[in-house]
Structures are given as C-alpha cells and as structure tokens.
Scaffold this motif. Structure first.
Motif, PDB file in Angstrom:
ATOM      1  N   SER A  21       0.838  -1.195   0.000  1.00  0.00           N
ATOM      2  CA  SER A  21       0.000   0.000   0.000  1.00  0.00           C
ATOM      3  C   SER A  21       0.866   1.236   0.000  1.00  0.00           C
ATOM      4  O   SER A  21       2.050   1.191   0.338  1.00  0.00           O
ATOM      5  CB  SER A  21      -0.927  -0.002   1.220  1.00  0.00           C
ATOM      6  OG  SER A  21      -0.163   0.006   2.411  1.00  0.00           O
ATOM      7  N   LEU A  22       0.271   2.345  -0.373  1.00  0.00           N
ATOM      8  CA  LEU A  22       0.992   3.596  -0.427  1.00  0.00           C
ATOM      9  C   LEU A  22       1.266   4.113   0.985  1.00  0.00           C
ATOM     10  O   LEU A  22       0.552   3.802   1.932  1.00  0.00           O
ATOM     11  CB  LEU A  22       0.178   4.629  -1.208  1.00  0.00           C
ATOM     12  CG  LEU A  22      -0.058   4.314  -2.685  1.00  0.00           C
ATOM     13  CD1 LEU A  22      -0.951   5.388  -3.306  1.00  0.00           C
ATOM     14  CD2 LEU A  22       1.266   4.214  -3.438  1.00  0.00           C
ATOM     15  N   VAL A  23       2.323   4.920   1.096  1.00  0.00           N
ATOM     16  CA  VAL A  23       2.654   5.534   2.377  1.00  0.00           C
ATOM     17  C   VAL A  23       1.636   6.622   2.689  1.00  0.00           C
ATOM     18  O   VAL A  23       1.253   7.410   1.826  1.00  0.00           O
ATOM     19  CB  VAL A  23       4.078   6.127   2.316  1.00  0.00           C
ATOM     20  CG1 VAL A  23       4.353   7.008   3.502  1.00  0.00           C
ATOM     21  CG2 VAL A  23       5.105   5.005   2.233  1.00  0.00           C
ATOM     22  N   ARG A  24       1.209   6.675   3.928  1.00  0.00           N
ATOM     23  CA  ARG A  24       0.238   7.675   4.360  1.00  0.00           C
ATOM     24  C   ARG A  24       0.777   8.420   5.575  1.00  0.00           C
ATOM     25  O   ARG A  24       1.513   7.852   6.380  1.00  0.00           O
ATOM     26  CB  ARG A  24      -1.091   7.021   4.702  1.00  0.00           C
ATOM     27  CG  ARG A  24      -1.774   6.329   3.532  1.00  0.00           C
ATOM     28  CD  ARG A  24      -3.027   5.597   3.992  1.00  0.00           C
ATOM     29  NE  ARG A  24      -2.693   4.548   4.960  1.00  0.00           N
ATOM     30  CZ  ARG A  24      -3.602   3.748   5.512  1.00  0.00           C
ATOM     31  NH1 ARG A  24      -4.887   3.896   5.208  1.00  0.00           N
ATOM     32  NH2 ARG A  24      -3.222   2.815   6.377  1.00  0.00           N
ATOM     33  N   LEU A  25       0.364   9.678   5.719  1.00  0.00           N
ATOM     34  CA  LEU A  25       0.764  10.457   6.884  1.00  0.00           C
ATOM     35  C   LEU A  25       0.259   9.822   8.170  1.00  0.00           C
ATOM     36  O   LEU A  25       0.906   9.908   9.221  1.00  0.00           O
ATOM     37  CB  LEU A  25       0.235  11.891   6.770  1.00  0.00           C
ATOM     38  CG  LEU A  25       0.884  12.780   5.712  1.00  0.00           C
ATOM     39  CD1 LEU A  25       0.178  14.128   5.657  1.00  0.00           C
ATOM     40  CD2 LEU A  25       2.368  12.974   5.995  1.00  0.00           C
ATOM     41  N   SER A  26      -0.881   9.179   8.095  1.00  0.00           N
ATOM     42  CA  SER A  26      -1.458   8.555   9.281  1.00  0.00           C
ATOM     43  C   SER A  26      -0.632   7.378   9.783  1.00  0.00           C
ATOM     44  O   SER A  26      -0.842   6.908  10.903  1.00  0.00           O
ATOM     45  CB  SER A  26      -2.892   8.102   9.000  1.00  0.00           C
ATOM     46  OG  SER A  26      -2.918   7.171   7.924  1.00  0.00           O
ATOM     47  N   ASP A  27       0.301   6.892   8.969  1.00  0.00           N
ATOM     48  CA  ASP A  27       1.160   5.796   9.417  1.00  0.00           C
ATOM     49  C   ASP A  27       2.226   6.263  10.405  1.00  0.00           C
ATOM     50  O   ASP A  27       2.839   5.442  11.087  1.00  0.00           O
ATOM     51  CB  ASP A  27       1.862   5.143   8.217  1.00  0.00           C
ATOM     52  CG  ASP A  27       0.880   4.410   7.315  1.00  0.00           C
ATOM     53  OD1 ASP A  27      -0.159   3.956   7.824  1.00  0.00           O
ATOM     54  OD2 ASP A  27       1.155   4.297   6.103  1.00  0.00           O
ATOM     55  N   ARG A 144       5.191  -0.294   9.128  1.00  0.00           N
ATOM     56  CA  ARG A 144       4.552   0.757   8.329  1.00  0.00           C
ATOM     57  C   ARG A 144       5.040   2.138   8.753  1.00  0.00           C
ATOM     58  O   ARG A 144       5.212   3.029   7.919  1.00  0.00           O
ATOM     59  CB  ARG A 144       3.035   0.652   8.465  1.00  0.00           C
ATOM     60  CG  ARG A 144       2.452  -0.611   7.856  1.00  0.00           C
ATOM     61  CD  ARG A 144       0.935  -0.616   7.956  1.00  0.00           C
ATOM     62  NE  ARG A 144       0.354   0.453   7.146  1.00  0.00           N
ATOM     63  CZ  ARG A 144       0.091   0.347   5.859  1.00  0.00           C
ATOM     64  NH1 ARG A 144       0.377  -0.772   5.213  1.00  0.00           N
ATOM     65  NH2 ARG A 144      -0.443   1.348   5.193  1.00  0.00           N
ATOM     66  N   ALA A 148       6.919   4.802   6.308  1.00  0.00           N
ATOM     67  CA  ALA A 148       6.378   6.154   6.168  1.00  0.00           C
ATOM     68  C   ALA A 148       7.407   7.191   6.590  1.00  0.00           C
ATOM     69  O   ALA A 148       7.571   8.232   5.940  1.00  0.00           O
ATOM     70  CB  ALA A 148       5.106   6.291   7.005  1.00  0.00           C
ATOM     71  N   TRP A 151      10.062   7.567   3.612  1.00  0.00           N
ATOM     72  CA  TRP A 151       9.661   8.228   2.381  1.00  0.00           C
ATOM     73  C   TRP A 151       9.185   9.656   2.613  1.00  0.00           C
ATOM     74  O   TRP A 151       9.468  10.548   1.801  1.00  0.00           O
ATOM     75  CB  TRP A 151       8.576   7.408   1.676  1.00  0.00           C
ATOM     76  CG  TRP A 151       9.139   6.175   1.047  1.00  0.00           C
ATOM     77  CD1 TRP A 151       8.999   4.892   1.481  1.00  0.00           C
ATOM     78  CD2 TRP A 151       9.984   6.115  -0.116  1.00  0.00           C
ATOM     79  NE1 TRP A 151       9.695   4.029   0.665  1.00  0.00           N
ATOM     80  CE2 TRP A 151      10.297   4.750  -0.331  1.00  0.00           C
ATOM     81  CE3 TRP A 151      10.480   7.069  -0.992  1.00  0.00           C
ATOM     82  CZ2 TRP A 151      11.093   4.327  -1.394  1.00  0.00           C
ATOM     83  CZ3 TRP A 151      11.277   6.658  -2.050  1.00  0.00           C
ATOM     84  CH2 TRP A 151      11.573   5.313  -2.239  1.00  0.00           C
ATOM     85  N   ILE A 152       8.492   9.912   3.706  1.00  0.00           N
ATOM     86  CA  ILE A 152       8.013  11.276   3.963  1.00  0.00           C
ATOM     87  C   ILE A 152       9.182  12.194   4.300  1.00  0.00           C
ATOM     88  O   ILE A 152       9.295  13.301   3.761  1.00  0.00           O
ATOM     89  CB  ILE A 152       6.968  11.262   5.092  1.00  0.00           C
ATOM     90  CG1 ILE A 152       5.700  10.553   4.620  1.00  0.00           C
ATOM     91  CG2 ILE A 152       6.639  12.682   5.539  1.00  0.00           C
ATOM     92  CD1 ILE A 152       4.673  10.329   5.704  1.00  0.00           C
TER      93      ILE A 152
END
Length: 255
Positions: A21-27, A144, A148, A151-152
């Motif tokens: 899955s894509l990286v999310r800020l919520s991770d 996760r 995150a 990459w962020i």
C-alpha cells in the motif's frame, strides 16, 4: 457451502503484506511529522548557505545545483566545494566527498527492508538515504511507521535541500564582493556544527579529529590544497588506540 468468514480474508491478507500500500501520513506516530518538518526547515537554511557560498566562492551556478541533485550529501558537498574554492583539484574534492559519504552504505544495509521490494523503490530510496532519514526510520518500531518515516522525510528533505540550494545560489550571484560578508568562515563553521554532536558523544571521535587536525595543519604549508585534508584521515588510526574500558561485573555474578 461457503463460510461467511471468507469475505474477510482478502483485506486481512492485504493488510499483512508489507509494501503493498501507499505511504500515508497517518502511518506516522504522533509528533513525528512535526519533528520531520523541523529538520526540513533546518536543512533548508543550510542549503541556502551552501548555494550562496559556492557561487560567491567563484563556482558557476550550475555546480552546486547539479551537485545537490546528483550527489545529495550535505557534508560531502560542503567539503568538496570548500576544496574547490580553496584551489584544490577536482580529484581531491571527489575523493574527500566519497569518503565522507561512504557511511551511507551502512545505512543502506540497515534500511533496505524499509524502502520497498521493487528495484525502482530501492534505487530511488538509496539516493534519498541521509543521516536524518536513517535516524527517523531507526526510531520507529513498527514496519509501516518505518516505511512512512523514510519516504516522507526523504522526499521532503530532498525537495527542501535542492530548492534552498538553488535559492542560495541565485542570491549568491547578487552579493557582489563577498569578502566583506566573511563567507569564507562559513564552511568551517558549518562543518564544525555538523561534527560537534559526534565529538561530544564519542571519545574515539575526539581523538581521531584532534589527530587529523594536527596532521592537516602541519601539512598545509607543504602540500597543495586538498591533500592535507586527505592526509587528515590518518587521524582515524588514533580512534583505535583508546584505553580499554574495564569490564564490569554484575552484582552477584562470578568475576
């Protein structure tokens, strides 16, 4: 007859599979994004200084900009440009930069599983590995969150660094006579700021840096610019000659 529980299997399998899955800020855990943003800001300030000093030191504007895109290593870039503006040759500058940046090889081994499974993710991720991104990843416990954090922080830091270097380089062309600004002192000041945390925490690093400084100062009047810096790497031998720590025995154990 089909069990009603089978409808829940695909989502569960997807959630368990890493890297699907894509990286999310919520991770990210609470507070980590704030810390990452502060590092972006700090690196942007340093990037502006690097771009301005490089151009003010006589290098064409494209040199710091292209170096930031392709090399992307703050301390190595400062050292290489410092040698070039001091009259050192490109070979000495490149070797010094490569040696300073060789530590990222160890980071790559530690972070390989957090970049992703595809060759493209690992190729791009390898270029984004820095001290800061490694620190953010290694501070996380969950997979996760680690991905995150990498990459962020990595993408944001790459953008902040390159935009700020371009901004500083454009500003450097408008400074005119730079001697009155004392920009020649900015290189050693910034490099000192980069190494101070390691010097405070590690006695071996202090021994190595002191020995390297003595070697560089002694060689500076005798050798071309850039060579004393390379010879200063011999100071690393001093890090291996520190006193051994006495072995401590836990209470109640045999000595």
């Amino acid at each position: 007859m089909r069990s009603s529980n089978r409808t829940n299997d695909p989502p569960n399998r997807t959630a368990r599979a890493p890297g699907t899955s894509l990286v999310r800020l919520s991770d990210l855990p609470p507070g980590v994004l704030r810390d990452i943003a502060l590092v972006w800001l700090a690196d942007a300030v340093v990037g502006v200084s690097f771009g301005a000093i490089a151009v003010a030191g006589g290098l064409p504007l494209w040199v710091p900009v292209l170096m930031s895109l392709l090399v992307y290593a703050g301390s190595a870039q400062f050292s290489a440009v410092g040698l070039l503006t001091a009259g050192g040759g490109p070979v000495a500058a490149a070797v010094t930069g490569l040696l300073l940046n060789s530590r990222t090889a160890a980071f790559s081994l530690a972070l390989a599983d957090d970049l992703g499974r595809s060759w493209a993710a690992r190729l791009i991720g390898a270029h984004l590995i820095t001290d800061e991104t490694a620190a953010f990843v290694l501070a996380q416990d969950e997979g996760r969150a680690r991905k995150a954090a990498f990459w962020i922080s990595g993408i944001g830091l790459f953008l902040a660094w390159n935009v700020s270097v371009l901004t500083g380089a454009l500003a450097g062309t408008a400074l005119g006579d730079t001697d009155k600004f004392g920009l020649d002192a900015a290189f050693p000041a910034i490099l000192l700021a980069l190494v101070l945390p390691a010097l405070r925490a590690d006695s071996a690093a202090r021994r190595a840096s002191a020995a390297g400084a003595v070697i560089a100062v002694a060689a500076a009047p005798l050798l071309p610019a850039g060579v004393p810096v390379l010879l200063a790497l011999l100071g690393l031998l001093a890090a291996r000659r520190g006193p051994r720590r006495p072995r401590t025995t836990a209470p109640g154990s045999a000595s």
